[in-house]
Design a protein around this motif. Structure first.
Motif, PDB file in Angstrom:
ATOM      1  N   UNK A 165       4.961   8.713   5.520  1.00 10.65           N
ATOM      2  CA  UNK A 165       4.045  10.058   5.355  1.00 10.65           C
ATOM      3  C   UNK A 165       4.508  10.916   4.078  1.00 10.65           C
ATOM      4  N   UNK A 166       3.716  11.269   3.214  1.00 10.54           N
ATOM      5  CA  UNK A 166       4.035  12.444   2.222  1.00 10.54           C
ATOM      6  C   UNK A 166       3.261  13.558   2.516  1.00 10.54           C
ATOM      7  N   UNK A 167       3.893  14.683   2.805  1.00  6.23           N
ATOM      8  CA  UNK A 167       3.360  15.857   3.254  1.00  6.23           C
ATOM      9  C   UNK A 167       3.155  17.042   2.305  1.00  6.23           C
ATOM     10  N   UNK A 168       1.984  17.771   2.498  1.00  5.91           N
ATOM     11  CA  UNK A 168       1.555  18.973   1.907  1.00  5.91           C
ATOM     12  C   UNK A 168       1.539  20.058   2.772  1.00  5.91           C
ATOM     13  N   UNK A 169       2.139  21.274   2.466  1.00  8.14           N
ATOM     14  CA  UNK A 169       1.841  22.315   3.441  1.00  8.14           C
ATOM     15  C   UNK A 169       0.306  22.847   3.699  1.00  8.14           C
ATOM     16  N   UNK A 170       0.108  23.124   4.700  1.00 13.86           N
ATOM     17  CA  UNK A 170      -1.366  23.443   5.332  1.00 13.86           C
ATOM     18  C   UNK A 170      -1.262  25.133   5.420  1.00 13.86           C
ATOM     19  N   UNK A 171      -0.337  25.904   4.573  1.00  9.32           N
ATOM     20  CA  UNK A 171      -0.255  27.273   4.638  1.00  9.32           C
ATOM     21  C   UNK A 171      -1.658  27.964   4.306  1.00  9.32           C
ATOM     22  N   UNK A 172      -2.174  27.139   3.417  1.00 10.45           N
ATOM     23  CA  UNK A 172      -3.422  27.921   2.626  1.00 10.45           C
ATOM     24  C   UNK A 172      -4.717  27.371   3.351  1.00 10.45           C
ATOM     25  N   UNK A 173      -4.579  26.578   4.525  1.00 10.67           N
ATOM     26  CA  UNK A 173      -5.770  26.180   5.255  1.00 10.67           C
ATOM     27  C   UNK A 173      -6.243  24.802   5.001  1.00 10.67           C
ATOM     28  N   UNK A 174      -5.393  24.049   3.822  1.00  9.04           N
ATOM     29  CA  UNK A 174      -5.791  22.580   3.363  1.00  9.04           C
ATOM     30  C   UNK A 174      -6.497  22.759   2.007  1.00  9.04           C
ATOM     31  N   UNK A 175      -6.492  23.676   1.035  1.00  2.71           N
ATOM     32  CA  UNK A 175      -7.083  23.817  -0.077  1.00  2.71           C
ATOM     33  C   UNK A 175      -6.156  23.267  -1.046  1.00  2.71           C
ATOM     34  N   UNK A 176      -4.920  23.325  -1.021  1.00  5.02           N
ATOM     35  CA  UNK A 176      -3.888  22.936  -1.859  1.00  5.02           C
ATOM     36  C   UNK A 176      -3.719  21.167  -1.587  1.00  5.02           C
ATOM     37  N   UNK A 177      -3.841  20.845  -0.395  1.00  8.74           N
ATOM     38  CA  UNK A 177      -3.726  19.324  -0.117  1.00  8.74           C
ATOM     39  C   UNK A 177      -4.841  18.632  -0.736  1.00  8.74           C
ATOM     40  N   UNK A 178      -5.981  19.175  -0.388  1.00  9.95           N
ATOM     41  CA  UNK A 178      -7.392  18.760  -0.549  1.00  9.95           C
ATOM     42  C   UNK A 178      -7.516  18.590  -2.382  1.00  9.95           C
ATOM     43  N   UNK A 179      -6.908  19.543  -3.149  1.00 12.44           N
ATOM     44  CA  UNK A 179      -7.012  19.484  -4.508  1.00 12.44           C
ATOM     45  C   UNK A 179      -6.075  18.634  -5.011  1.00 12.44           C
ATOM     46  N   UNK A 180      -4.875  18.446  -4.412  1.00 12.96           N
ATOM     47  CA  UNK A 180      -3.793  17.439  -4.791  1.00 12.96           C
ATOM     48  C   UNK A 180      -4.314  16.225  -4.682  1.00 12.96           C
ATOM     49  N   UNK A 181      -4.906  15.862  -3.519  1.00 14.40           N
ATOM     50  CA  UNK A 181      -5.584  14.532  -3.328  1.00 14.40           C
ATOM     51  C   UNK A 181      -6.634  14.104  -4.378  1.00 14.40           C
ATOM     52  N   UNK A 182      -7.375  15.146  -4.605  1.00 14.22           N
ATOM     53  CA  UNK A 182      -8.573  14.744  -5.581  1.00 14.22           C
ATOM     54  C   UNK A 182      -7.946  14.444  -7.050  1.00 14.22           C
ATOM     55  N   UNK A 183      -6.711  15.102  -7.269  1.00 10.84           N
ATOM     56  CA  UNK A 183      -5.926  14.974  -8.638  1.00 10.84           C
ATOM     57  C   UNK A 183      -5.255  13.661  -8.637  1.00 10.84           C
ATOM     58  N   UNK A 184      -4.653  13.232  -7.557  1.00 12.26           N
ATOM     59  CA  UNK A 184      -3.700  11.960  -7.529  1.00 12.26           C
ATOM     60  C   UNK A 184      -4.777  10.760  -7.541  1.00 12.26           C
ATOM     61  N   UNK A 185      -5.751  10.786  -6.679  1.00 12.39           N
ATOM     62  CA  UNK A 185      -6.321   9.544  -6.410  1.00 12.39           C
ATOM     63  C   UNK A 185      -6.725   8.572  -7.587  1.00 12.39           C
ATOM     64  N   UNK A 186      -7.303   9.201  -8.613  1.00  5.53           N
ATOM     65  CA  UNK A 186      -7.498   8.629  -9.868  1.00  5.53           C
ATOM     66  C   UNK A 186      -6.642   7.506 -10.301  1.00  5.53           C
ATOM     67  N   UNK A 187      -5.166   8.199 -10.227  1.00  2.22           N
ATOM     68  CA  UNK A 187      -4.306   7.253 -10.615  1.00  2.22           C
ATOM     69  C   UNK A 187      -3.351   6.592  -9.907  1.00  2.22           C
ATOM     70  N   UNK A 188      -3.390   7.141  -8.490  1.00  2.00           N
ATOM     71  CA  UNK A 188      -2.354   6.270  -7.716  1.00  2.00           C
ATOM     72  C   UNK A 188      -3.082   5.789  -6.361  1.00  2.00           C
ATOM     73  N   UNK A 189      -4.192   5.922  -6.056  1.00  2.00           N
ATOM     74  CA  UNK A 189      -4.898   5.279  -4.978  1.00  2.00           C
ATOM     75  C   UNK A 189      -4.718   3.731  -4.853  1.00  2.00           C
ATOM     76  N   UNK A 190      -4.414   3.306  -3.699  1.00  2.00           N
ATOM     77  CA  UNK A 190      -3.913   1.930  -3.543  1.00  2.00           C
ATOM     78  C   UNK A 190      -5.414   1.022  -3.623  1.00  2.00           C
ATOM     79  N   UNK A 191      -5.102  -0.295  -3.801  1.00  2.00           N
ATOM     80  CA  UNK A 191      -6.198  -1.120  -4.031  1.00  2.00           C
ATOM     81  C   UNK A 191      -6.743  -1.230  -2.639  1.00  2.00           C
TER      82      UNK A 191
END
Length: 263
Positions: A165-191
């Motif tokens: 598991x790679x972890x992202x802080x939820x200190x801001x309620x999850x906005x940062x984590x949601x934004x990071x996933x949105x950015x990473x999925x285009x290049x790094x999402x698995x088959x």
């Protein structure tokens, strides 16, 4: 792992000792990596974990007496990095092998994700977790030693896949984590065949996904090595983090790093 195997693997580490330099001083700090053989050594790793996760990050841990302990520790092998001048454990990783996962009743991450699509790989898959480094040693050298030790562990046992598991802080309620996933999925999402599904999904319409967010160093390092992100993040309420399952097939390790980690 049998004690004979532990000794054989320990010898492979001893033949590949490394040094790392602290970013805060020009003095060379001598670091060594090994497996924890004794209960005392395991407790040194658990004490570091408690310091980082509970005292620094505010995680709600089950352990007592300043130790981070859970039900998986007894089944895991524990990589530890020491400052050889002070003998202090300053970095650690725990590793759950396929056979030990069977004894433990499954992988730790199965509590957060449906891993059904990865089940056919389990006999060749190790799970890593509880990675942490003392705040005074958070430089490339320390984590590189841990990764190199993990790579040698996988090679020694002929394992092909690493998950964790790679972890992202939820200190801001999850906005940062949601934004990071949105950015990473285009290049790094698995088959699709490696996709996992969160049991406690994070993403919902109330979270922003357009923020400029720095990728946590551990996740960034996995991705540079060649890892996939296997699906949407899950919320871990005990650590108050958003966790993304990361998967690294050894065959995908970036050639730039393979010569160093797999020599």
């Amino acid at each position: 792992m049998l004690s004979k195997e532990l000794l054989l693997f320990e010898n492979t580490l001893k033949n590949n000792r490394n040094h790392a330099e602290s970013p805060s001083t020009t003095t060379q700090r001598r670091l060594s990596i090994s497996l924890a053989f004794t209960q005392q050594e395991i407790e040194e790793a658990q004490r570091l974990r408690y310091k980082v996760f509970a005292e620094e990050m505010g995680a709600q841990l089950l352990g007592t007496g300043g130790l981070d302990i859970d039900g998986f520790d007894q089944y895991c092998d524990h990589l530890i990095v020491r400052d050889t001048d002070t003998n202090q454990v300053i970095g650690t990783y725990r590793i759950l092998s396929p056979s030990s996962a069977n004894e433990a009743g499954g992988y730790y991450s199965a509590a957060e994700f449906d891993l059904s699509r990865l089940a056919h790989l389990f006999d060749r898959t190790v799970e890593v977790g509880r990675a942490c480094v003392h705040q005074n040693y958070r430089n490339g050298g320390t984590i590189t030693m841990l990764w190199a030790g993990l790579a040698k562990y996988m090679q020694f046992h002929n394992y092909e896949y690493m998950i964790g598991c790679g972890s992202v802080s939820m200190a801001d309620g999850g906005h940062s984590a949601a934004s990071l996933y949105q950015r990473l999925q285009d290049d790094y999402l698995s088959p699709l065949e490696y996709r996992v599904f969160p049991r406690n999904p994070l993403l919902n319409d109330s979270l922003r996904s357009d923020m400029q967010v720095a990728c946590p160093p551990l996740i960034k390092g996995y991705l540079r090595l060649g890892a996939y992100i296997c699906g949407e993040p899950a919320w871990d309420p005990y650590f108050n983090t958003a966790d993304m399952l990361v998967m690294l097939p050894l065959s995908r390790i970036n050639p730039r790093y393979a010569a160093h980690f797999l020599k």
